[in-house]
Design a protein around this motif. Structure first.
Motif, short mmCIF file in Angstrom:
data_model
loop_
_atom_site.label_atom_id
_atom_site.label_comp_id
_atom_site.label_asym_id
_atom_site.label_seq_id
_atom_site.Cartn_x
_atom_site.Cartn_y
_atom_site.Cartn_z
N GLY A 90 0.83 -1.19 0.00
CA GLY A 90 0.00 0.00 0.00
C GLY A 90 0.87 1.24 0.00
O GLY A 90 2.06 1.19 -0.34
N ARG A 91 0.29 2.35 0.42
CA ARG A 91 1.06 3.59 0.44
C ARG A 91 2.16 3.54 1.49
O ARG A 91 3.30 3.90 1.22
CB ARG A 91 0.13 4.78 0.70
CG ARG A 91 0.81 6.13 0.45
CD ARG A 91 -0.13 7.30 0.62
NE ARG A 91 -0.39 7.60 2.02
CZ ARG A 91 0.48 8.20 2.83
NH1 ARG A 91 1.67 8.54 2.40
NH2 ARG A 91 0.16 8.44 4.09
N THR A 92 1.83 3.10 2.71
CA THR A 92 2.82 3.02 3.79
C THR A 92 2.91 1.63 4.43
O THR A 92 3.74 1.41 5.29
CB THR A 92 2.51 4.04 4.91
OG1 THR A 92 1.25 3.71 5.50
CG2 THR A 92 2.49 5.46 4.38
N PRO A 131 5.94 6.75 3.00
CA PRO A 131 5.54 6.05 1.77
C PRO A 131 6.55 4.98 1.36
O PRO A 131 7.75 5.11 1.60
CB PRO A 131 5.49 7.16 0.72
CG PRO A 131 5.41 8.42 1.49
CD PRO A 131 6.10 8.18 2.79
N ASP A 133 7.95 2.60 -1.86
CA ASP A 133 8.03 2.41 -3.31
C ASP A 133 7.35 1.06 -3.60
O ASP A 133 7.73 0.05 -3.01
CB ASP A 133 9.49 2.40 -3.75
CG ASP A 133 9.67 2.30 -5.25
OD1 ASP A 133 8.69 1.96 -5.95
OD2 ASP A 133 10.78 2.55 -5.71
N PRO A 134 6.34 1.02 -4.49
CA PRO A 134 5.66 -0.25 -4.73
C PRO A 134 6.56 -1.32 -5.34
O PRO A 134 6.29 -2.51 -5.22
CB PRO A 134 4.52 0.10 -5.68
CG PRO A 134 4.81 1.46 -6.20
CD PRO A 134 5.78 2.12 -5.26
#
Length: 142
Positions: A90-92, A131, A133-134
């Motif tokens: 996810g984002r975090t 955050p 990185d995906p």
């Protein structure tokens, strides 16, 4: 100096995948002579932490564990192999799936022992979420 080929899966595993083994000794057992549940959860949490840290390449903390299932007891003298994989980013936060396989060394018999999912959150020095990185970051070359 020997350099492993880039395609060697033992050396160049994906950053979000983690595997390790642990021999079960008496101090890790309960009064039945099997792996204590709290120790099993600790090992699973460690595997989730390493997989999430390798994916994000930053500090992470556990936010939750979800539906840890114990399938079969693990006796003193058996080996457990933990396999952890980041399955959601996810984002975090990240979801890490952890499977534990028990192996009897003298026979080679292997079977699923437990499985669970862990939510890991990337944090800064103050403990606040940051955050992610995906895409997992590759390890730095020496």
């Amino acid at each position: 100096m020997h350099t492993a080929p880039k395609h060697d899966p033992l050396i160049n595993a994906p950053p979000g995948d983690t595997r390790f083994v642990e021999m079960i000794f008496p101090e890790q057992a309960n009064h039945y002579g099997t792996l204590f549940g709290g120790t099993a959860l600790s090992l699973m949490g460690k595997a989730a932490f390493v997989a999430a840290s390798r994916h994000a390449r930053c500090a992470v903390v556990m936010a939750a564990s979800d539906k840890v299932e114990f399938h079969t007891p693990v006796a003193v003298g058996q080996l457990v192999e933990l396999a952890a994989q980041v399955i959601r980013v996810g984002r975090t936060s990240m979801t890490v799936d952890v499977a534990v396989i028990v192996e009897t060394l003298t026979t080679g018999e292997r079977r699923p022992a437990m499985r669970g999912q862990f939510e890991m959150v990337a944090v800064d020095a103050g403990g606040g979420p940051v955050p992610i990185d995906p895409q997992p970051r590759s390890p730095q070359k020496a």
